[in-house]
Design a protein around this motif. Structure first.
Motif, PDB file in Angstrom:
ATOM      1  N   LEU A 409       0.831  -1.206   0.000  1.00 29.56           N
ATOM      2  CA  LEU A 409       0.000   0.000   0.000  1.00 29.56           C
ATOM      3  C   LEU A 409       0.868   1.259   0.000  1.00 29.56           C
ATOM      4  CD1 LEU A 409      -2.796  -1.086   2.499  1.00 29.56           C
ATOM      5  CD2 LEU A 409      -3.024  -0.787   0.021  1.00 29.56           C
ATOM      6  N   LEU A 410       2.003   1.218   0.703  1.00 26.84           N
ATOM      7  CA  LEU A 410       2.904   2.365   0.678  1.00 26.84           C
ATOM      8  C   LEU A 410       3.517   2.531  -0.710  1.00 26.84           C
ATOM      9  CD1 LEU A 410       4.455   4.664   1.965  1.00 26.84           C
ATOM     10  CD2 LEU A 410       6.107   3.002   2.870  1.00 26.84           C
ATOM     11  N   LEU A 411       3.818   1.436  -1.390  1.00 27.11           N
ATOM     12  CA  LEU A 411       4.336   1.500  -2.753  1.00 27.11           C
ATOM     13  C   LEU A 411       3.240   1.799  -3.762  1.00 27.11           C
ATOM     14  CD1 LEU A 411       6.724  -1.570  -2.546  1.00 27.11           C
ATOM     15  CD2 LEU A 411       7.421   0.820  -2.765  1.00 27.11           C
ATOM     16  N   ARG A 412       2.018   1.846  -3.280  1.00 27.46           N
ATOM     17  CA  ARG A 412       0.806   2.077  -4.074  1.00 27.46           C
ATOM     18  C   ARG A 412       0.649   1.067  -5.193  1.00 27.46           C
ATOM     19  NH1 ARG A 412      -1.979   6.776  -7.573  1.00 27.46           N
ATOM     20  NH2 ARG A 412      -4.086   6.108  -7.096  1.00 27.46           N
ATOM     21  N   HIS A 413       0.874  -0.203  -4.849  1.00 32.50           N
ATOM     22  CA  HIS A 413       0.480  -1.267  -5.761  1.00 32.50           C
ATOM     23  C   HIS A 413      -1.046  -1.363  -5.793  1.00 32.50           C
ATOM     24  CE1 HIS A 413       4.621  -3.377  -5.188  1.00 32.50           C
ATOM     25  NE2 HIS A 413       4.670  -2.359  -6.024  1.00 32.50           N
ATOM     26  N   TRP A 414      -1.654  -1.009  -4.682  1.00 34.19           N
ATOM     27  CA  TRP A 414      -3.108  -0.918  -4.593  1.00 34.19           C
ATOM     28  C   TRP A 414      -3.458   0.303  -3.745  1.00 34.19           C
ATOM     29  CZ3 TRP A 414      -0.795  -5.828  -3.815  1.00 34.19           C
ATOM     30  CH2 TRP A 414      -1.046  -6.745  -4.840  1.00 34.19           C
ATOM     31  N   ASP A 415      -4.701   0.705  -3.824  1.00 34.80           N
ATOM     32  CA  ASP A 415      -5.198   1.794  -2.985  1.00 34.80           C
ATOM     33  C   ASP A 415      -6.016   1.202  -1.844  1.00 34.80           C
ATOM     34  OD1 ASP A 415      -4.107   3.923  -4.403  1.00 34.80           O
ATOM     35  OD2 ASP A 415      -5.793   3.997  -5.806  1.00 34.80           O
ATOM     36  N   PRO A 416      -5.989   1.844  -0.680  1.00 38.19           N
ATOM     37  CA  PRO A 416      -6.761   1.317   0.450  1.00 38.19           C
ATOM     38  C   PRO A 416      -8.246   1.276   0.149  1.00 38.19           C
ATOM     39  CG  PRO A 416      -5.224   3.039   1.163  1.00 38.19           C
ATOM     40  CD  PRO A 416      -5.247   3.066  -0.328  1.00 38.19           C
ATOM     41  N   THR A 417      -8.916   0.300   0.739  1.00 37.21           N
ATOM     42  CA  THR A 417     -10.371   0.247   0.665  1.00 37.21           C
ATOM     43  C   THR A 417     -10.976   1.384   1.485  1.00 37.21           C
ATOM     44  OG1 THR A 417     -10.205  -2.153   0.484  1.00 37.21           O
ATOM     45  CG2 THR A 417     -12.378  -1.250   1.000  1.00 37.21           C
ATOM     46  N   ALA A 418     -10.315   1.692   2.585  1.00 37.74           N
ATOM     47  CA  ALA A 418     -10.719   2.808   3.432  1.00 37.74           C
ATOM     48  C   ALA A 418      -9.463   3.331   4.121  1.00 37.74           C
ATOM     49  CB  ALA A 418     -11.755   2.360   4.467  1.00 37.74           C
ATOM     50  N   GLY A 419      -9.540   4.559   4.595  1.00 35.41           N
ATOM     51  CA  GLY A 419      -8.382   5.146   5.250  1.00 35.41           C
ATOM     52  C   GLY A 419      -7.432   5.782   4.246  1.00 35.41           C
ATOM     53  N   THR A 420      -6.286   6.229   4.754  1.00 35.94           N
ATOM     54  CA  THR A 420      -5.352   6.993   3.931  1.00 35.94           C
ATOM     55  C   THR A 420      -3.912   6.617   4.264  1.00 35.94           C
ATOM     56  OG1 THR A 420      -6.904   8.858   4.027  1.00 35.94           O
ATOM     57  CG2 THR A 420      -4.700   9.322   3.209  1.00 35.94           C
ATOM     58  N   VAL A 421      -3.090   6.559   3.217  1.00 37.14           N
ATOM     59  CA  VAL A 421      -1.645   6.454   3.375  1.00 37.14           C
ATOM     60  C   VAL A 421      -1.052   7.763   2.873  1.00 37.14           C
ATOM     61  CG1 VAL A 421       0.451   5.172   2.821  1.00 37.14           C
ATOM     62  CG2 VAL A 421      -1.739   3.960   2.989  1.00 37.14           C
ATOM     63  N   ARG A 422      -0.257   8.402   3.726  1.00 41.01           N
ATOM     64  CA  ARG A 422       0.303   9.712   3.367  1.00 41.01           C
ATOM     65  C   ARG A 422       1.825   9.699   3.440  1.00 41.01           C
ATOM     66  NH1 ARG A 422      -3.979  11.401   6.841  1.00 41.01           N
ATOM     67  NH2 ARG A 422      -5.629  12.536   5.711  1.00 41.01           N
ATOM     68  N   VAL A 423       2.432  10.514   2.590  1.00 43.15           N
ATOM     69  CA  VAL A 423       3.864  10.814   2.678  1.00 43.15           C
ATOM     70  C   VAL A 423       3.988  12.334   2.667  1.00 43.15           C
ATOM     71  CG1 VAL A 423       6.116  10.660   1.575  1.00 43.15           C
ATOM     72  CG2 VAL A 423       4.596   8.689   1.522  1.00 43.15           C
ATOM     73  N   GLY A 424       4.608  12.861   3.698  1.00 38.73           N
ATOM     74  CA  GLY A 424       4.748  14.315   3.788  1.00 38.73           C
ATOM     75  C   GLY A 424       3.413  15.026   3.852  1.00 38.73           C
ATOM     76  N   GLY A 425       2.405  14.364   4.417  1.00 42.57           N
ATOM     77  CA  GLY A 425       1.082  14.957   4.521  1.00 42.57           C
ATOM     78  C   GLY A 425       0.247  14.825   3.267  1.00 42.57           C
ATOM     79  N   HIS A 426       0.789  14.220   2.217  1.00 46.14           N
ATOM     80  CA  HIS A 426       0.079  14.079   0.950  1.00 46.14           C
ATOM     81  C   HIS A 426      -0.494  12.666   0.822  1.00 46.14           C
ATOM     82  CE1 HIS A 426       1.748  17.860  -0.730  1.00 46.14           C
ATOM     83  NE2 HIS A 426       2.841  17.527  -0.051  1.00 46.14           N
ATOM     84  N   ASP A 427      -1.801  12.595   0.592  1.00 46.82           N
ATOM     85  CA  ASP A 427      -2.422  11.317   0.261  1.00 46.82           C
ATOM     86  C   ASP A 427      -1.724  10.772  -0.990  1.00 46.82           C
ATOM     87  OD1 ASP A 427      -4.090   9.253  -0.696  1.00 46.82           O
ATOM     88  OD2 ASP A 427      -5.899  10.216   0.077  1.00 46.82           O
ATOM     89  N   LEU A 428      -1.307   9.500  -0.958  1.00 45.34           N
ATOM     90  CA  LEU A 428      -0.586   8.941  -2.100  1.00 45.34           C
ATOM     91  C   LEU A 428      -1.382   9.065  -3.393  1.00 45.34           C
ATOM     92  CD1 LEU A 428       1.082   5.675  -0.727  1.00 45.34           C
ATOM     93  CD2 LEU A 428       1.944   8.018  -0.757  1.00 45.34           C
ATOM     94  N   ARG A 429      -2.713   9.073  -3.289  1.00 38.81           N
ATOM     95  CA  ARG A 429      -3.541   9.170  -4.491  1.00 38.81           C
ATOM     96  C   ARG A 429      -3.483  10.550  -5.128  1.00 38.81           C
ATOM     97  NH1 ARG A 429      -8.340   6.153  -1.276  1.00 38.81           N
ATOM     98  NH2 ARG A 429      -7.413   7.519   0.297  1.00 38.81           N
ATOM     99  N   THR A 430      -2.905  11.529  -4.418  1.00 33.53           N
ATOM    100  CA  THR A 430      -2.777  12.874  -4.987  1.00 33.53           C
ATOM    101  C   THR A 430      -1.383  13.109  -5.561  1.00 33.53           C
ATOM    102  OG1 THR A 430      -2.017  13.912  -2.924  1.00 33.53           O
ATOM    103  CG2 THR A 430      -4.405  13.709  -3.252  1.00 33.53           C
ATOM    104  N   LEU A 431      -0.508  12.098  -5.459  1.00 28.76           N
ATOM    105  CA  LEU A 431       0.843  12.218  -5.999  1.00 28.76           C
ATOM    106  C   LEU A 431       0.903  11.546  -7.364  1.00 28.76           C
ATOM    107  CD1 LEU A 431       3.000  11.322  -2.857  1.00 28.76           C
ATOM    108  CD2 LEU A 431       2.597  13.599  -3.800  1.00 28.76           C
TER     109      LEU A 431
END
Length: 604
Positions: A409-431
């Motif tokens: 999930l941190l490598l964004r092979h998939w996106d979470p079903t719920a919740g958020t993974v962030r790096v530097g305050g940025h949701d991975l889906r916005t990078l």
């Protein structure tokens, strides 16, 4: 290439994205492939024009020859045939040039399109990885990337232009037959119409057989790759006969599918040949009847015969080509399934936000839940933890606890079903994905090396890296000494999959790759599990030095690795059971002590 993708320890199977619900809409998929022809329409038009010219010149030569025969049979003097003979000779050169140009343009078009298809296929697989590789065997995918694409050459080079020509020439012959005599045209018309319908008689069976044949081809390829790559294990356990039986069964299924395909094709060919023969006989009998009645002169009979023969020749080619089109359509469907499939994760333009440089490498999991399929249980549930910038967090737990899922999930092979993974305050889906790939470097448990030099395998992480930078990364990963001792040093080939190196050596090359990227976030998925104690100690020292400027997430089970982490997150059944420094967990958590004891026994 491996026979199956490496499945994470806590993963039952890959998710089926909603976008794949329309997987049966194959016409749209084939249309997506045909769009590749758009940039090459001039070549296609040129091939068709040359094909039509070739057929027209051939027909003109045949009709001219028939006229010569008719005039000779009618007692014409040799001098009266001179002009026709010169005209016949004059058609030879342009006919040869038209045939050559049609073949050249069609093959040039085919190979250009096939090169684009291979590129699209590879890029699509790169975007679909790893989820798609868990749904299909890599040998089967390899068959699509090679055999199925190669089969499409038959369509683009040998079928597309001839199919168009095959529809034009019979029409021209039919018109000419009606001009010669309406009864000759009437005799020719039913046979042409009937023969044109032959490919549609067994269309459904043809499509089904083509699909089965391509599937059997992919299965046989997958079994072959499996057998070759697992040969060492097969020999160790003396299971050659078992593996040979699997190969034989796959080959028999392919043979059965091929025989069924050829048998149906034989029926279509026999039907086409019979119709052509009956049609030609009808034309000749009609012509002879017209001669007997005085309506047609005898010197026109050869012309009628030529028109009948040339009306059926393209149609016979059409029937022959159509026998392979089912196979070609099935290959196109398999390829289109890859090319048009939507990745499990994509850049979502509506969510992409500007990213500051440099980005704060703090990693945050907040209420993360994920499952690999709608009918499967959660792999992780309500997982929340933080990896502060420059610190190391280790994920510990039994197999199936959710460790590798968190790393994925941190490598964004998939996106979470719920919740958020962030790096530097940025949701991975916005990078943007390419920015994310530069932000995070990973060392997997199983490392694949290409059959390139050691230097080029390390440089894969950063193609513009200098030799000095490559060597520095190797030193940091404690790989330099063994690389320097190889026969050609950094220029030594690694072998397919790294076959020339030991497991520990391959892992250190992978670590060197990750260090060479300079990425501020490191993901180490059991990165030292394949190293012996001496190598592990050396790599641990190198990684500790590297961690001072990197945020590191480790999937680990060895006590020696867990001890070096700033925080250990203990997972059980996808949930966080406890978290804290190694010594703290060791003192307060019976579950953690049991895990360490089990790990120690496995290592020993």
């Amino acid at each position: 290439m491996t026979t199956t993708a490496a499945v994470p320890e806590d993963q039952a199977r890959a998710p089926e994205p909603e976008s794949r619900a329309g997987a049966t809409e194959t016409p749209d998929r084939r249309a997506a492939l045909l769009t590749l022809l758009r940039p090459h329409r001039p070549r296609l038009a040129g091939a068709i024009a040359c094909g039509l010219l070739d057929q027209a010149l051939t027909l003109a030569a045949a009709l001219l020859g028939a006229r010569l025969v008719g005039e000779a049979l009618s007692g014409a003097a040799p001098g009266d045939l001179t002009t026709s003979l010169w005209l016949l000779g004059a058609l030879v050169v342009p006919k040869v040039l038209a045939a050559w140009a049609e073949s050249y343009l069609a093959h040039d078009l085919a190979f250009r399109v096939l090169a684009e298809l291979r590129d699209r296929c590879y890029r699509a697989l790169a975007d679909l990885t790893p989820g798609y590789l868990l749904r299909r065997r890599s040998g089967d995918i390899g068959a699509t990337a090679m055999a199925d694409i190669e089969l499409l050459e038959l369509f683009f080079a040998h079928s597309l232009s001839p199919l168009i020509v095959a529809a034009s020439v019979p029409a021209a012959c039919l018109i000419a037959a009606f001009v010669l005599d309406p009864l000759i045209g009437a005799a020719l018309l039913p046979a042409i119409v009937l023969m044109a319908t032959v490919p549609f008689w067994l269309r459904r069976r043809s499509a089904d057989q083509g699909r089965r044949m391509r599937e059997a081809t992919g299965e046989a390829a997958a079994e072959t790759v499996d057998a070759v790559q697992g040969l060492a294990e097969t020999l160790v356990f003396a299971r050659q006969d078992t593996q040979a039986e699997r190969l034989r069964a796959a080959t028999e299924r392919l043979g059965h599918a091929t025989r069924a395909h050829r048998s149906r094709g034989g029926v279509e060919k026999a039907a086409g040949d019979a119709i052509a023969a009956v049609g030609l006989i009808a034309v000749l009998l009609t012509a002879l009847a017209l001669v007997n009645s005085g309506t047609l002169t005898a010197d026109r009979v050869p012309t009628a015969a030529v028109l009948g023969a040339f009306a059926f020749l393209p149609l016979m080619t059409l029937v022959d080509t159509w026998r392979e089109l089912a196979n070609i359509r099935a290959a196109a469907n398999r390829l289109a399934e890859i090319v048009t499939a939507r990745p499990d994760v994509t850049d979502q333009s509506s969510r992409i936000r500007p990213v500051p440089e440099p980005i704060d490498p703090t990693v945050v999991f907040e209420g993360v839940r994920f499952r690999y399929g709608p009918d499967l249980p959660d792999a992780v549930d309500q997982v929340t933890f933080t990896v502060p910038a420059g610190s190391t967090v280790a994920l510990a737990g039994h197999s199936g606890a959710g460790k590798t899922t968190c790393a994925s999930l941190l490598l964004r092979h998939w996106d979470p079903t719920a919740g958020t993974v962030r790096v530097g305050g940025h949701d991975l889906r916005t990078l943007p994905l390419d920015r994310l790939r530069r932000l995070i470097a990973a060392v997997p448990q199983e490392t694949y090396l290409f059959n390139l030099s050691i230097r080029d395998n390390i440089r894969l992480a950063r193609p513009d890296a200098t030799d000095t930078e490559v060597e520095e990364a190797a030193r940091a990963a404690h790989a330099h000494d063994f690389v320097a001792a190889l026969p050609d040093g950094y220029d030594t080939p690694a072998g397919e999959g790294g076959a020339h190196l030991s497991g520990g050596q391959r892992q250190r090359i992978a670590i060197a790759r990750a260090l060479l990227t300079g990425a501020p976030v490191l993901v180490l998925d059991e990165a030292v599990s394949n190293l012996d104690a001496e190598s592990e100690a050396g790599v641990d020292r190198a990684l500790r030095a590297a961690r001072t400027s990197r945020t590191t997430l480790i999937v680990a089970h060895r006590p020696s690795t867990l001890r070096t982490a700033d925080t250990v997150v203990l997972l059980d059944g996808g949930r966080i059971l406890d978290a804290g420094p190694h010594d703290t967990l060791l003192a307060r958590s019976p579950a953690y002590r049991r895990l360490l004891n089990e790990s120690a026994r496995q290592v020993s």
